[in-house]
Design an enzyme around this catalytic site. Structure first.
Site, PDB file in Angstrom:
ATOM      1  N   VAL A   4       9.184   4.517  12.259  1.00 48.87           N
ATOM      2  CA  VAL A   4       8.483   5.681  12.787  1.00 48.87           C
ATOM      3  C   VAL A   4       7.967   5.325  14.170  1.00 48.87           C
ATOM      4  O   VAL A   4       7.238   4.334  14.343  1.00 48.87           O
ATOM      5  CB  VAL A   4       7.335   6.110  11.859  1.00 48.87           C
ATOM      6  CG1 VAL A   4       6.512   7.223  12.494  1.00 48.87           C
ATOM      7  CG2 VAL A   4       7.882   6.569  10.513  1.00 48.87           C
TER       8      VAL A   4
ATOM      9  N   ARG B 108      13.265   6.901  -8.895  1.00 53.57           N
ATOM     10  CA  ARG B 108      12.037   7.610  -9.259  1.00 53.57           C
ATOM     11  C   ARG B 108      11.788   8.803  -8.337  1.00 53.57           C
ATOM     12  O   ARG B 108      10.669   9.293  -8.219  1.00 53.57           O
ATOM     13  CB  ARG B 108      10.849   6.646  -9.198  1.00 53.57           C
ATOM     14  CG  ARG B 108      10.941   5.511 -10.214  1.00 53.57           C
ATOM     15  CD  ARG B 108       9.883   4.433  -9.966  1.00 53.57           C
ATOM     16  NE  ARG B 108       8.530   4.983 -10.034  1.00 53.57           N
ATOM     17  CZ  ARG B 108       7.840   5.135 -11.150  1.00 53.57           C
ATOM     18  NH1 ARG B 108       8.381   4.778 -12.308  1.00 53.57           N
ATOM     19  NH2 ARG B 108       6.620   5.623 -11.129  1.00 53.57           N
TER      20      ARG B 108
ATOM     21  N   CYS C 116       2.566 -12.733   0.286  1.00 48.48           N
ATOM     22  CA  CYS C 116       1.737 -13.898  -0.039  1.00 48.48           C
ATOM     23  C   CYS C 116       2.560 -15.021  -0.651  1.00 48.48           C
ATOM     24  O   CYS C 116       2.148 -16.184  -0.631  1.00 48.48           O
ATOM     25  CB  CYS C 116       0.632 -13.501  -1.011  1.00 48.48           C
ATOM     26  SG  CYS C 116      -0.464 -12.198  -0.409  1.00 48.48           S
TER      27      CYS C 116
ATOM     28  N   ASN D 245      -2.718  -3.040  -2.708  1.00 51.06           N
ATOM     29  CA  ASN D 245      -2.264  -2.365  -3.922  1.00 51.06           C
ATOM     30  C   ASN D 245      -3.331  -1.429  -4.486  1.00 51.06           C
ATOM     31  O   ASN D 245      -3.017  -0.334  -4.967  1.00 51.06           O
ATOM     32  CB  ASN D 245      -1.852  -3.401  -4.967  1.00 51.06           C
ATOM     33  CG  ASN D 245      -0.456  -3.942  -4.724  1.00 51.06           C
ATOM     34  OD1 ASN D 245       0.533  -3.295  -5.022  1.00 51.06           O
ATOM     35  ND2 ASN D 245      -0.375  -5.134  -4.149  1.00 51.06           N
TER      36      ASN D 245
ATOM     37  N   ARG E  32     -28.856 -22.675  -9.219  1.00 53.60           N
ATOM     38  CA  ARG E  32     -30.170 -23.273  -9.471  1.00 53.60           C
ATOM     39  C   ARG E  32     -30.749 -23.872  -8.189  1.00 53.60           C
ATOM     40  O   ARG E  32     -31.932 -23.681  -7.876  1.00 53.60           O
ATOM     41  CB  ARG E  32     -30.059 -24.367 -10.544  1.00 53.60           C
ATOM     42  CG  ARG E  32     -29.793 -23.848 -11.947  1.00 53.60           C
ATOM     43  CD  ARG E  32     -29.627 -24.978 -12.941  1.00 53.60           C
ATOM     44  NE  ARG E  32     -30.872 -25.734 -13.103  1.00 53.60           N
ATOM     45  CZ  ARG E  32     -30.970 -26.820 -13.867  1.00 53.60           C
ATOM     46  NH1 ARG E  32     -29.894 -27.282 -14.508  1.00 53.60           N
ATOM     47  NH2 ARG E  32     -32.113 -27.445 -13.991  1.00 53.60           N
TER      48      ARG E  32
ATOM     49  N   ASP F 299      -3.156  -3.412   5.167  1.00 49.16           N
ATOM     50  CA  ASP F 299      -3.611  -4.283   6.240  1.00 49.16           C
ATOM     51  C   ASP F 299      -3.920  -3.545   7.541  1.00 49.16           C
ATOM     52  O   ASP F 299      -4.412  -4.165   8.490  1.00 49.16           O
ATOM     53  CB  ASP F 299      -2.552  -5.356   6.528  1.00 49.16           C
ATOM     54  CG  ASP F 299      -2.361  -6.315   5.366  1.00 49.16           C
ATOM     55  OD1 ASP F 299      -3.146  -6.230   4.399  1.00 49.16           O
ATOM     56  OD2 ASP F 299      -1.436  -7.147   5.431  1.00 49.16           O
TER      57      ASP F 299
ATOM     58  N   SER G 149       8.384  -3.316  -1.226  1.00 48.54           N
ATOM     59  CA  SER G 149       7.540  -3.735  -2.358  1.00 48.54           C
ATOM     60  C   SER G 149       7.701  -5.213  -2.704  1.00 48.54           C
ATOM     61  O   SER G 149       8.082  -5.573  -3.807  1.00 48.54           O
ATOM     62  CB  SER G 149       7.867  -2.875  -3.594  1.00 48.54           C
ATOM     63  OG  SER G 149       7.611  -1.527  -3.336  1.00 48.54           O
TER      64      SER G 149
ATOM     65  N   ALA H  59       0.824  -1.210   0.000  1.00 49.46           N
ATOM     66  CA  ALA H  59       0.000   0.000   0.000  1.00 49.46           C
ATOM     67  C   ALA H  59       0.859   1.260   0.000  1.00 49.46           C
ATOM     68  O   ALA H  59       0.610   2.197  -0.764  1.00 49.46           O
ATOM     69  CB  ALA H  59      -0.939  -0.004   1.207  1.00 49.46           C
TER      70      ALA H  59
ATOM     71  N   TYR I 234     -18.218 -22.565 -22.067  1.00 53.49           N
ATOM     72  CA  TYR I 234     -18.353 -24.016 -21.905  1.00 53.49           C
ATOM     73  C   TYR I 234     -17.642 -24.751 -23.024  1.00 53.49           C
ATOM     74  O   TYR I 234     -17.775 -24.416 -24.207  1.00 53.49           O
ATOM     75  CB  TYR I 234     -19.828 -24.442 -21.906  1.00 53.49           C
ATOM     76  CG  TYR I 234     -19.982 -25.920 -22.193  1.00 53.49           C
ATOM     77  CD1 TYR I 234     -19.576 -26.863 -21.252  1.00 53.49           C
ATOM     78  CD2 TYR I 234     -20.472 -26.367 -23.419  1.00 53.49           C
ATOM     79  CE1 TYR I 234     -19.662 -28.225 -21.525  1.00 53.49           C
ATOM     80  CE2 TYR I 234     -20.568 -27.740 -23.702  1.00 53.49           C
ATOM     81  CZ  TYR I 234     -20.159 -28.663 -22.749  1.00 53.49           C
ATOM     82  OH  TYR I 234     -20.234 -30.001 -23.017  1.00 53.49           O
TER      83      TYR I 234
END
Length: 459
Positions: A86, A76, A49, A313, A450, A291, A45, A16, A434
């Site tokens: 922090v 960047r 998972c 993300n 159904r 999170d 980054s 995030a 299908y």
């Protein structure tokens, strides 16, 4: 800092946080927006998972899980400060206090805009021996590396996994792949508490068939240690289970200690509360994502804490757009998740039965057994689909799937239907692809729809 140049401070250097920083940089150049990010770990980054698959050897190495290195972020024009934690958030003064973990140096950094992406912390029960060598969590790449190092140094081949949620079952598979005898100790009546118990029972039976020892309804009371101080067994109220390594897969909680101390609004589950633009409620220039937040459940209408990289993300993209001067929203989630243990696939979306009851909804449920392909086609694999619908309206409320190859991703059909607010009767007319290699002529999800539709009519 130039009076015309704003500073965006980001707390947290994973999904995030760095998605937000990267998107904000796309929106505004370095001359307009300075970006400073703090990450207390060694990596940025990365895919947490993927850690079980790295441990199990399916992913070749740690670097495969890293999407962008600190150096790439700095190229960047994002000032990413690694190994820097922090420790205090001054909302009134618009500044954060940080501490360099390797040197102990502390400093205050002011901000015009702030992003809180502090993630989640693993649940570690306060029991004797929980911090002994040989006991491992698997939340970060550092954790994964420590576990792999421990496995390499351990002579025995017995592993105990504490907890049978997503991380627990995935780590059970990883350890099976490494040749360990695996015992899973679970506090609940069945593994995968994100499923209804009848579906969790299918997971239990399948894992037992994989030579995984399943211990349900068991409360861990201590980690027993040997003369060398290392973990040697996991004790419950009624038994002991020998272990050369112990892996904790009990779950996570939002890491919001900084936010709590700063007086920011927290929800029922301890996560930060935000608006649809991911702004922390009541604070114009503070955003939060990943999170550490609670998000709107589109099915129940309540706030939930769901720790998933997909959400993190997306949060980051929304936050970065807004912090960069644009406009974006995150409408909410339906709670879709998939997992696997060996060749068993597990999926869920929407509400369980107890979630529906907690939300005050009257419901019907239907369970069907089908196959991943036409029954006559080679390698057709079994699957069980459970569908929950609102009793009077027929609105889809949730779907759970347990099966073999081709089962899990079928839950995406239900996720789209939930997001669209479809009824189970409307689902029966969905025009799905299908051919015998891919599906029976009636896809298992549609068969469940159904049966659910018939139950609604009877109700």
């Amino acid at each position: 800092m130039s009076p015309t140049r704003e500073r965006l401070v980001v707390i947290g250097g994973d999904a995030a946080g760095m998605s937000a920083a990267s998107q904000a940089r796309r929106m505004r150049g370095p001359d307009e927006l300075e970006i400073v990010a703090f990450e207390r770990g060694h990596f940025s980054s990365y895919s947490a998972c993927g850690i079980p698959y790295w441990v199990g050897g399916e992913v070749a190495g740690r670097d495969e899980l890293i999407a962008r290195t600190p150096e790439e972020h700095r190229e960047r024009s994002i000032d990413l400060r690694m190994r820097t934690e922090v420790t205090e958030l001054d909302v009134v003064g618009g500044r954060v206090r940080s501490r360099a973990l390797d040197t102990g140096t502390e400093a205050w950094t002011s901000y015009d805009k702030l992003v809180i992406a502090t993630g989640a912390r693993p649940v570690r029960p306060r029991i004797p021996g929980i911090d002994a060598p040989g006991v491992h969590g698997v939340q970060t790449l550092d954790d994964g590396q420590a576990l792999i190092d421990s496995l390499a140094a351990t002579q025995g081949r017995r592993a105990v996994v504490v907890g049978a949620g997503y991380i627990g079952v995935e780590m059970a598979e990883a350890l099976i792949r490494r040749g360990y005898e695996v015992t899973v100790v679970n506090r609940g009546p069945e593994p995968m508490s994100t499923l209804d118990p009848d579906m969790g029972r299918l997971v239990h039976e399948a894992m037992t068939g994989m030579d995984i020892t399943m211990v349900d309804d068991a409360e861990v009371t201590k980690i027993l240690t040997g003369d060398d101080g290392r973990a040697r067994a996991v004790a419950t109220t009624s038994d002991e289970y020998a272990a050369d390594v112990v892996v904790l897969g009990i779950g996570v909680r939002p890491e919001t200690s900084l936010a709590r101390a700063a007086g920011l609004p927290l929800g029922e589950h301890g996560g930060l509360l935000t608006d649809l633009a991911m702004r922390v409620r009541g604070h114009e220039n503070i955003w939060a994502g990943g999170d550490c937040v609670e998000v709107l459940d589109l099915v129940s209408g309540r706030e939930r804490h769901i720790a998933l990289g997909t959400h993190a993300n997306k949060h980051g993209q929304v936050i970065g757009t807004n912090a960069g001067g644009g406009y974006a929203t995150f409408p909410g989630v339906v709670g879709t998740a998939v997992s696997k243990v060996c060749d068993l696939e597990i999926a869920r979306t929407g509400l369980r039965e107890k979630d529906a009851r907690r939300a005050g909804l009257q419901y019907v449920s239907a369970t069907i057994e089908s196959t991943s392909r036409a029954g006559y086609y080679p390698d057709a694999a079994p699957m069980t689909v459970k569908m929950i619908a609102e009793r009077r309206t027929g609105r889809l409320l949730g779907v759970q799937i347990v099966g073999r190859e081709g089962a899990a991703k079928r839950v995406d059909i239900a996720a789209v239907a939930l997001t669209a607010g479809m009824t189970v009767d409307q689902m029966t007319a969905l025009d799905l692809g299908y051919a015998p290699p891919f599906s029976p002529v009636w896809d298992p999800v549609l068969v469940a729809a159904r049966k659910s539709s018939a139950a609604v009519r009877r109700g």
